[in-house]
Write an enzyme that holds these catalytic residues in place. Structure first.
Site, PDB file in Angstrom:
ATOM      1  N   ASP A  71       6.126  40.348 -39.985  1.00 36.86           N
ATOM      2  CA  ASP A  71       5.981  41.310 -38.891  1.00 36.86           C
ATOM      3  C   ASP A  71       4.566  41.868 -38.832  1.00 36.86           C
ATOM      4  O   ASP A  71       4.224  42.596 -37.905  1.00 36.86           O
ATOM      5  CB  ASP A  71       6.991  42.464 -39.046  1.00 36.86           C
ATOM      6  CG  ASP A  71       8.270  42.188 -38.270  1.00 36.86           C
ATOM      7  OD1 ASP A  71       8.287  41.198 -37.511  1.00 36.86           O
ATOM      8  OD2 ASP A  71       9.238  42.944 -38.423  1.00 36.86           O
ATOM      9  N   ASP A 382      20.947  47.849 -42.269  1.00 40.17           N
ATOM     10  CA  ASP A 382      21.770  47.119 -43.247  1.00 40.17           C
ATOM     11  C   ASP A 382      23.157  47.757 -43.394  1.00 40.17           C
ATOM     12  O   ASP A 382      24.182  47.079 -43.261  1.00 40.17           O
ATOM     13  CB  ASP A 382      21.051  47.025 -44.600  1.00 40.17           C
ATOM     14  CG  ASP A 382      20.362  48.324 -45.012  1.00 40.17           C
ATOM     15  OD1 ASP A 382      20.393  49.298 -44.236  1.00 40.17           O
ATOM     16  OD2 ASP A 382      19.807  48.374 -46.116  1.00 40.17           O
TER      17      ASP A 382
HETATM   18  O1  LIG Z   1       9.287  46.420 -38.942  1.00 41.10           O
HETATM   19  C1  LIG Z   1       9.617  46.074 -40.073  1.00 41.10           C
HETATM   20  C2  LIG Z   1       9.802  46.992 -41.120  1.00 41.10           C
HETATM   21  C3  LIG Z   1      10.171  46.518 -42.365  1.00 41.10           C
HETATM   22  N1  LIG Z   1      10.335  45.188 -42.592  1.00 41.10           N
HETATM   23  C4  LIG Z   1      10.716  44.708 -43.940  1.00 41.10           C
HETATM   24  O2  LIG Z   1      11.848  45.378 -44.397  1.00 41.10           O
HETATM   25  C5  LIG Z   1      11.852  45.388 -45.818  1.00 41.10           C
HETATM   26  C6  LIG Z   1      12.238  46.751 -46.338  1.00 41.10           C
HETATM   27  O3  LIG Z   1      11.247  47.676 -46.069  1.00 41.10           O
HETATM   28  P1  LIG Z   1      10.761  48.763 -47.162  1.00 41.10           P
HETATM   29  O4  LIG Z   1       9.656  49.509 -46.565  1.00 41.10           O
HETATM   30  O5  LIG Z   1      10.554  48.118 -48.462  1.00 41.10           O
HETATM   31  O6  LIG Z   1      11.988  49.738 -47.178  1.00 41.10           O
HETATM   32  P2  LIG Z   1      12.983  50.157 -48.372  1.00 41.10           P
HETATM   33  O7  LIG Z   1      13.330  51.578 -48.160  1.00 41.10           O
HETATM   34  O8  LIG Z   1      12.501  49.781 -49.691  1.00 41.10           O
HETATM   35  O9  LIG Z   1      14.206  49.244 -47.934  1.00 41.10           O
HETATM   36  C7  LIG Z   1      15.579  49.516 -48.112  1.00 41.10           C
HETATM   37  O10 LIG Z   1      16.138  50.163 -46.974  1.00 41.10           O
HETATM   38  C8  LIG Z   1      15.980  49.462 -45.731  1.00 41.10           C
HETATM   39  C9  LIG Z   1      16.725  50.256 -44.683  1.00 41.10           C
HETATM   40  O11 LIG Z   1      16.211  51.511 -44.511  1.00 41.10           O
HETATM   41  C10 LIG Z   1      16.528  48.053 -45.822  1.00 41.10           C
HETATM   42  O12 LIG Z   1      16.183  47.356 -44.660  1.00 41.10           O
HETATM   43  C11 LIG Z   1      15.913  47.351 -47.002  1.00 41.10           C
HETATM   44  O13 LIG Z   1      16.407  46.043 -47.132  1.00 41.10           O
HETATM   45  C12 LIG Z   1      16.210  48.146 -48.257  1.00 41.10           C
HETATM   46  O14 LIG Z   1      15.660  47.505 -49.413  1.00 41.10           O
HETATM   47  C13 LIG Z   1      10.471  44.962 -46.277  1.00 41.10           C
HETATM   48  O15 LIG Z   1      10.525  43.665 -46.811  1.00 41.10           O
HETATM   49  C14 LIG Z   1       9.668  44.994 -44.993  1.00 41.10           C
HETATM   50  O16 LIG Z   1       8.674  44.028 -44.983  1.00 41.10           O
HETATM   51  C15 LIG Z   1      10.164  44.281 -41.560  1.00 41.10           C
HETATM   52  O17 LIG Z   1      10.303  43.079 -41.757  1.00 41.10           O
HETATM   53  N2  LIG Z   1       9.811  44.745 -40.323  1.00 41.10           N
END
Ligand SMILES: O=c1ccn([C@@H]2O[C@H](COP(=O)(O)OP(=O)(O)O[C@H]3O[C@H](CO)[C@@H](O)[C@H](O)[C@H]3O)[C@@H](O)[C@H]2O)c(=O)[nH]1
Ligand SMILES: [Mn+2]
Length: 668
Positions: A71, A382
């Site tokens: 993204d 999710d």
């Molecule tokens: O526009 C976006 C925003 C995020 N991501 C991906 O989403 C994942 C999760 O993002 P992160 O910033 O690491 O968020 P976390 O809070 O660590 O994520 C948790 O919480 C999210 C929901 O809030 C879930 O989507 C994730 O899978 C879960 O691990 C990463 O691989 C990002 O690259 C995208 O692909 N596109």
């Protein structure tokens, strides 16, 4: 409700040993999706380590395809993936030969400094390590340069796509098949087939909402259906590398179960992290959630989907109800090269799959994000997707093998952690207020106890009210000697003490049973309090504003790298306050109010003749004392610390202003 590994309610599923006897030829294809969003917050080197670990699963490579969704639309990430696809030719045979675990080269070489003793092929081991180190240097220098050199751009036709990319938010779809599993020439250094590797950056245009990660996942589902169309999908965040090469087979044990396998939509593995400090200062490991609560959740009728480390049945993501599910998983793979080479070339395949990731595709197919794929419009896409899937009649499972399946990066600063909880609590509160609210929408579809389990998370946000009340009102009342609690000698004290003590004793016992320390428990208590008064407050206000149409929700990506000195403080378990942020200001303001209240309380206890037992302010002062104890790191960071992680002077000044206002209101 504590359950041991893979203990399933009813015990209908066969044991894990079964996969050894399964006919390899009839194993289903598995598509692995890795999502990344920004090369700055998520360094390409980390991303490709995750990709390499996914490619190296112990699973027939011709049945495995790895898709990287970017993204960030960044040629830096594309370049890193190109490097990784080359390195995989050496890495995969190496993993097999040396039985490497974990199969992320970065993680493996971080801990293994020399070849395992029982292997004498020392030179081979060293040469692969050097190959990795060289690749790492190239990727890191390109990343820090911020652009791909002309020489490198000449190495692959894919770079030409970036001639048309104007920004991260404005570009065409890019699909590049870096390893085409159908190609007989796509083999590793030992002549064994390689998994398919695809780079995808979906189209982004400023006038179209891209729906964050859910949008990325849906584009992946469609593009992969054109290229490999495996019936099983594994999705991971870009920081979650595979820590166990058997995981795909572990998950398939359930999906392939002859009697019950077809009921399962998704299998969730717990989130685990490799960078947790000894006492887990930001309570980021979620030890009790992973070990106790989520297993209980599972026993209540199904786990929830955590967005990463989760295997899905493709059918369930395409909106099918359980009733419409097919019983047998297809063992044939689109990428099967046995006997045939599909007519269509990789270039043609790239061309035809592109349109599936275009912005307009979903305008013409509006079911995506509502009835198909991951759900849109929720900050925890999710959780909502899992809930909706369960309401369609599917089952889900929580799978907790002894060796952790995936390891990721936990948050390493206070603000990151609070920001993440803000997103989570906001998303969960969104679900509560939406038409998907499990209490209402789930009736007749999922068991009451599962609906109640979801509720525990959905009520996080409103919880801020109670916590703020307890953090502010008793302390301010002490300034005016207004008593809020019964005297220690009265019977009415019992419910207050019981709730307080029972809860603490229970949580402490839990942490000890699951191998934590006293300090970890304390950190957990502290972080819970900090989250409630900041993250939950912000998410509560945001969501209420959104209900009235005043606010848009945005998925803020969690930073996965921090400066060296910040990381050093994290390792020393020093809380990081060094940013000017409203959340920090609130924490500091509350801490100062608590300190004042406590001092006033103590003063009035000492200055009166009344015994402590009869004094109506005793319990309130004790509460003040506990809050002061919880806030000790904040006082330290205001008054004692000299490092960059201390509370900035400007934040302290702002907070003092707020305290003065609060005290004047309380006193006059
Ligand atoms: O526009 C976006 C925003 C995020 N991501 C991906 O989403 C994942 C999760 O993002 P992160 O910033 O690491 O968020 P976390 O809070 O660590 O994520 C948790 O919480 C999210 C929901 O809030 C879930 O989507 C994730 O899978 C879960 O691990 C990463 O691989 C990002 O690259 C995208 O692909 N596109
Ligand atoms: Mn993450």
């Amino acid at each position: 409700m504590k359950m041991k590994m893979n203990q399933v309610p009813g015990g209908e599923f066969y044991s894990l040993a079964r996969h050894n006897s399964y006919d390899e030829k009839s194993l289903p294809g598995v598509d692995i999706f890795v999502c990344t969003a920004d090369p700055k917050s998520e360094p390409p080197l980390m991303v490709i380590n995750t990709v390499l670990s996914m490619m190296a699963h112990n699973y027939p490579p011709e049945k495995l395809s790895v898709y990287l969704s970017d993204d960030g639309g960044s040629d830096l990430t594309f370049y890193a993936l190109l490097e990784a696809s080359r390195f995989s030719k050496e890495w995969l045979p190496f993993c097999k030969k040396f039985r490497v675990e974990p199969r992320s080269p970065g993680a493996y070489f971080r801990t293994a400094n020399s070849p395992p003793l029982d292997y004498d092929d020392h030179d081979h081991w060293i040469s692969i390590k050097n190959l990795y180190e060289d690749m790492k240097t190239r990727i890191e220098s390109t990343t820090s340069l911020g652009r791909v050199s002309q020489a490198i751009r000449g190495e692959h036709k894919g770079f030409r796509e970036w001639n048309f990319v104007s920004s991260k938010r404005d570009h065409q779809t890019i699909v590049q098949i870096l390893i085409d599993g159908r190609d007989p020439k796509a083999v590793d250094s030992e002549g064994q087939p390689l998994p398919t590797v695809v780079y995808l950056s979906r189209e982004k245009r400023p006038q179209y909402h891209h729906n964050y990660k859910a949008g990325a996942m849906n584009a992946l589902i469609r593009v992969s259906s054109r290229i490999s169309n495996a019936p099983i999908i594994l999705n991971v965040d870009c920081d979650m590398y595979s820590n166990n090469s058997q995981t795909v087979r572990d998950a398939l044990c359930f999906f392939l179960d002859e009697k019950k396998g077809h009921e399962i939509a998704f299998i969730q593995f717990p989130q685990a992290f490799e960078n947790i400090t000894k006492n887990d200062i930001y309570s980021a490991a979620m030890r009790i959630s992973m070990e106790v609560e989520y297993r209980g959740f599972d026993a209540n009728g199904g786990t929830f989907y955590m967005g990463t480390g989760c295997f899905h049945r493709r059918e369930s993501l395409s909106g099918k109800k359980y009733k419409e599910a097919t019983k047998v998983l297809d063992g044939k793979s689109k990428i099967d090269r046995v006997g045939k080479v599909e007519e269509i070339s990789a270039e043609a395949l790239e061309e035809t799959s592109k349109s599936l990731a275009n912005c307009t595709y979903e305008l013409e197919n509006p079911k995506w994000g509502k009835e198909m794929g991951l759900m849109y419009g929720c900050l925890v896409e999710d959780i909502l997707t899992g809930l909706v899937t369960q309401c369609r009649g599917w089952r889900s499972m929580f799978c907790t093998p002894e060796r952790k399946a995936f390891l990721g990066a936990a948050t390493t600063t206070l603000l990151q952690s609070l920001g993440q909880y803000k997103r989570w609590s906001e998303g969960n509160f969104q679900i509560l207020l939406s038409r998907y609210c499990p209490l209402i929408n789930g009736v007749g579809k999922i068991p009451l106890r599962l609906r109640l389990s979801y509720l525990c998370f959905e009520l996080w946000s409103p919880h801020c009210m109670a916590s703020l009340y307890y953090a502010i009102v008793p302390s301010l009342s002490l300034l005016r000697r207004i008593s809020l609690f019964p005297e220690m000698s009265k019977i009415w004290i019992v419910p207050f003490l019981y709730v307080f003590l029972a809860n603490r004793a229970y949580s402490l016992g839990e942490i000890f049973i699951w191998g934590g320390t006293y300090q970890e428990w304390l950190n957990d208590q502290r972080m819970s309090q900090y989250r409630r008064t900041t993250s939950f407050l912000f998410s509560f206000v945001n969501q209420i504003l959104r209900q009235f149409g005043y606010n848009e929700s945005a998925f803020g990506v969690t930073e996965k790298v921090v400066d060296d000195d910040v990381y050093k403080r994290y390792e020393q378990e020093l809380m990081e306050f060094g940013t000017n942020s409203p959340m920090i200001t609130i924490l500091v303001t509350l801490a100062l109010i608590n300190a004042l209240g406590f001092i006033w309380g103590l003063k009035s206890l000492v200055l009166t003749e009344q015994s402590l037992v009869l004094n109506p302010l005793t319990l309130q002062t004790i509460l003040g004392g506990l809050l002061v104890f919880i806030n000790l790191p904040i006082y330290q960071a205001i008054f004692l610390r000299k490092d960059k992680g201390r509370v900035p002077i400007s934040v302290t000044c702002q907070s003092i202003m707020f305290v003065l206002v609060a005290c004047s209101i309380a006193l006059y």
